[in-house]
Design a protein around this motif. Structure first.
Motif, PDB file in Angstrom:
ATOM      1  N   VAL A   1       0.821  -1.358  -0.111  1.00 37.68           N
ATOM      2  CA  VAL A   1       0.096  -0.116   0.108  1.00 37.68           C
ATOM      3  C   VAL A   1       0.761   1.097  -0.068  1.00 37.68           C
ATOM      4  CG1 VAL A   1      -1.830   1.167   1.218  1.00 37.68           C
ATOM      5  CG2 VAL A   1      -1.702  -1.152   1.290  1.00 37.68           C
TER       6      VAL A   1
ATOM      7  N   VAL B   1       4.811   6.575   2.609  1.00 47.14           N
ATOM      8  CA  VAL B   1       5.163   5.237   3.129  1.00 47.14           C
ATOM      9  C   VAL B   1       4.640   4.028   2.295  1.00 47.14           C
ATOM     10  CG1 VAL B   1       4.545   3.691   5.059  1.00 47.14           C
ATOM     11  CG2 VAL B   1       5.260   6.168   5.491  1.00 47.14           C
TER      12      VAL B   1
ATOM     13  N   PHE C   1       3.643   0.227   2.648  1.00 44.12           N
ATOM     14  CA  PHE C   1       3.537  -0.560   3.637  1.00 44.12           C
ATOM     15  C   PHE C   1       3.086  -1.767   3.101  1.00 44.12           C
ATOM     16  CE2 PHE C   1      -0.421  -1.756   6.685  1.00 44.12           C
ATOM     17  CZ  PHE C   1       0.602  -1.988   7.559  1.00 44.12           C
TER      18      PHE C   1
ATOM     19  N   PRO D   1       0.842  -4.927   4.531  1.00 41.71           N
ATOM     20  CA  PRO D   1       0.029  -5.224   5.780  1.00 41.71           C
ATOM     21  C   PRO D   1       0.230  -6.710   6.423  1.00 41.71           C
ATOM     22  CG  PRO D   1      -1.123  -5.021   3.968  1.00 41.71           C
ATOM     23  CD  PRO D   1       0.193  -4.542   3.532  1.00 41.71           C
TER      24      PRO D   1
ATOM     25  N   ALA E   1       3.809  -5.870   8.319  1.00 41.38           N
ATOM     26  CA  ALA E   1       3.790  -4.796   9.085  1.00 41.38           C
ATOM     27  C   ALA E   1       4.943  -3.742   8.719  1.00 41.38           C
ATOM     28  CB  ALA E   1       3.550  -4.817  10.401  1.00 41.38           C
TER      29      ALA E   1
ATOM     30  N   ALA F   1       7.114  -1.085   7.050  1.00 41.79           N
ATOM     31  CA  ALA F   1       6.810   0.290   6.268  1.00 41.79           C
ATOM     32  C   ALA F   1       7.993   0.924   5.988  1.00 41.79           C
ATOM     33  CB  ALA F   1       6.172   1.145   7.334  1.00 41.79           C
TER      34      ALA F   1
END
Lengths: 365, 92
Positions: free
Chosen positions: B12, B22, B24, B26, B29, B31
């Motif tokens: 993302v 950023v 990211f 998911p 986690a 970043a």
């Protein structure tokens, strides 16, 4: 002076239900005059999670009420996962079953489940949470751990558990082996507004809690977290006192109402779908999910703009702060606590005022 | 570093501030903070464009472009690959 606001919220706290199996006497969720205490159907939440995914939100924090009371919780979490987000859950633990814990672990997206544990046994935990709740909390934690779900516990310090803090911390960090825990204090929010006389710490208990928790934090380095309550107060007040004695330059965030950074990166939604800046400020209604665009509310809501503008308010504008020797090191603290005590958010919180604490006979630990 | 980079579909992009974004993941986690040039490069990664295409597109977007733009983009893509945000395309 202004705060830098992210283009979209990074985290969204969602009160996924207005139902709870407990009625804790200091619950910050119940007994506010503004919310409609009702649950939205899952379709509404799933539509909202689609919107959050489109905004690039990274994390959803599921609270309530008690999130595990919803039978459709896995379906709601599916909506979070599908939209490329992670999640955390705040719970009292009692309704956590093997099947759900296994599901949470399998998603791979659960940052943590936080279970409230206020004592080392039923006498201190159940006193304000109700009979059987200690057993439920510990059972819930054990179930989660058995399935490999990341867990933490939140200890809310109140009149009935100050003396039990060392044993409670030992239970959680040593006996149960949690990686870390959080600590805060019961405050005059929600149900506690009518039960404060029974629940809130006395000034001497607050002093004792602060000193005890600072000692425990030294004994368990890095494993006891606090952003409010006696441990947080003790740490920041020590820092402020050192600065005052040394005649240090003002803290970068000192001297203004900078105590809350949440409106720059977070937002919340009540169980009835109303968007608010924070679950502790449920009366500040910014809009409604699936009717208003969250991105639009985030950038244009007067409610959020007003809260963000607090940072430009000098503490010296307040008569009580004007002559305070800590003013350059003070942030005015939490707007929700200020509102609970004074009915306004654009004011320092009396509860976290060091000068007031000292005037009441307290000492910097 | 992949010649035709392909985005990890789970990643993302969050453009948080005017000068900062950023990436990211998911699932992990992880970043990774990137600057506006990084954002432009990320948006050019579509599974069809090559390193040269992407470097050229990035050069078109900025007024002062270093001679080392292709190497710089390659290094950036290398970092993205190392962190799992992109992979190598595997043919038609």
């Amino acid at each position: 002076m202004s705060i830098q606001v992210m283009r979209t919220p990074r985290e969204v706290e969602v009160q996924i239900t207005a139902s709870c199996n407990l009625r804790c006497r200091y619950c910050s969720f119940f007994d506010h005059p503004d919310p409609e205490y009702r649950d939205l159907p899952k379709e509404e939440w799933l539509r909202f999670f689609d919107e959050l995914g489109g905004l690039g939100v990274m994390k959803v924090i599921l609270t309530g009420g008690e999130p595990f009371i919803r039978d459709d919780l896995p379906l709601l979490i599916d909506g979070i996962v599908r939209n490329r987000m992670r999640f955390s859950i705040l719970s009292n633990g009692a309704l956590i079953r093997d099947e759900t814990a296994g599901y949470l672990a399998a998603t791979g997206r659960c940052d943590v489940v936080q279970v409230s544990v206020d004592g080392s046994g039923p006498p201190t935990h159940d006193v304000f949470r109700g009979a059987g709740s200690f057993e439920g909390a510990v059972r819930g934690l054990r179930t989660l751990m058995r399935h490999g779900v990341p867990v933490t516990a939140r200890v809310t310090v109140h009149r009935g558990n100050v003396g039990d803090l060392p044993a409670t911390v030992r239970l959680l960090l040593k006996d149960l082996g949690l990686p870390s825990i959080g600590v805060n204090a019961a405050g005059t929010l929600g149900s506690c507004q009518r039960n404060g006389d029974q629940v809130l710490m006395t000034p001497s208990q607050r002093q004792e809690a602060m000193e005890t928790l600072l000692r425990l934090a030294d004994s368990y380095p890095g494993r006891i977290q606090a952003s409010a309550g006696p441990l947080a107060d003790g740490k920041i007040w020590r820092h402020m006192e050192e600065a005052r004695r040394g005649g240090d330059a003002p803290f970068p965030n000192g001297g203004r109402l900078t105590g809350c950074g949440c409106p720059s990166s977070k937002i919340a939604v009540r169980s009835d779908g109303v968007v608010v800046p924070c679950t502790q400020l449920p009366h500040l209604e910014a809009g409604r999910i699936n009717r208003d665009s969250l991105g639009g509310l985030w950038s244009e809501s007067p409610v959020l703009e007003g809260l963000r503008a607090r940072v430009s308010v000098p503490l010296r504008d307040f008569p009580y702060c004007e002559s305070c020797s800590y003013v350059d090191y003070c942030t005015g603290n939490c707007p929700a606590m200020a509102f609970a005590e004074l009915g306004r958010v654009d004011h320092p919180s009396p509860d976290a005022c060091l000068r007031r604490f000292l005037a009441g006979g307290g000492a910097v630990p | 570093m992949p010649d035709i980079p392909v985005r990890n579909p789970i990643a993302v992009l969050r453009e948080e501030f005017d000068d900062w974004a950023v990436l990211f993941n998911p699932d992990t986690a992880d970043a990774f903070g990137i600057n506006p040039t990084g954002v432009v490069i990320w948006k050019e990664i579509d599974g069809r464009r090559t390193l040269t295409d992407i470097a050229s597109a990035a050069a078109d977007r900025f007024s002062e472009v270093p001679d080392t733009i292709t190497e710089d983009v390659a290094a950036f893509l290398g970092k993205l690959a190392e962190k799992g945000f992109i992979g190598q395309g595997v043919g038609p």
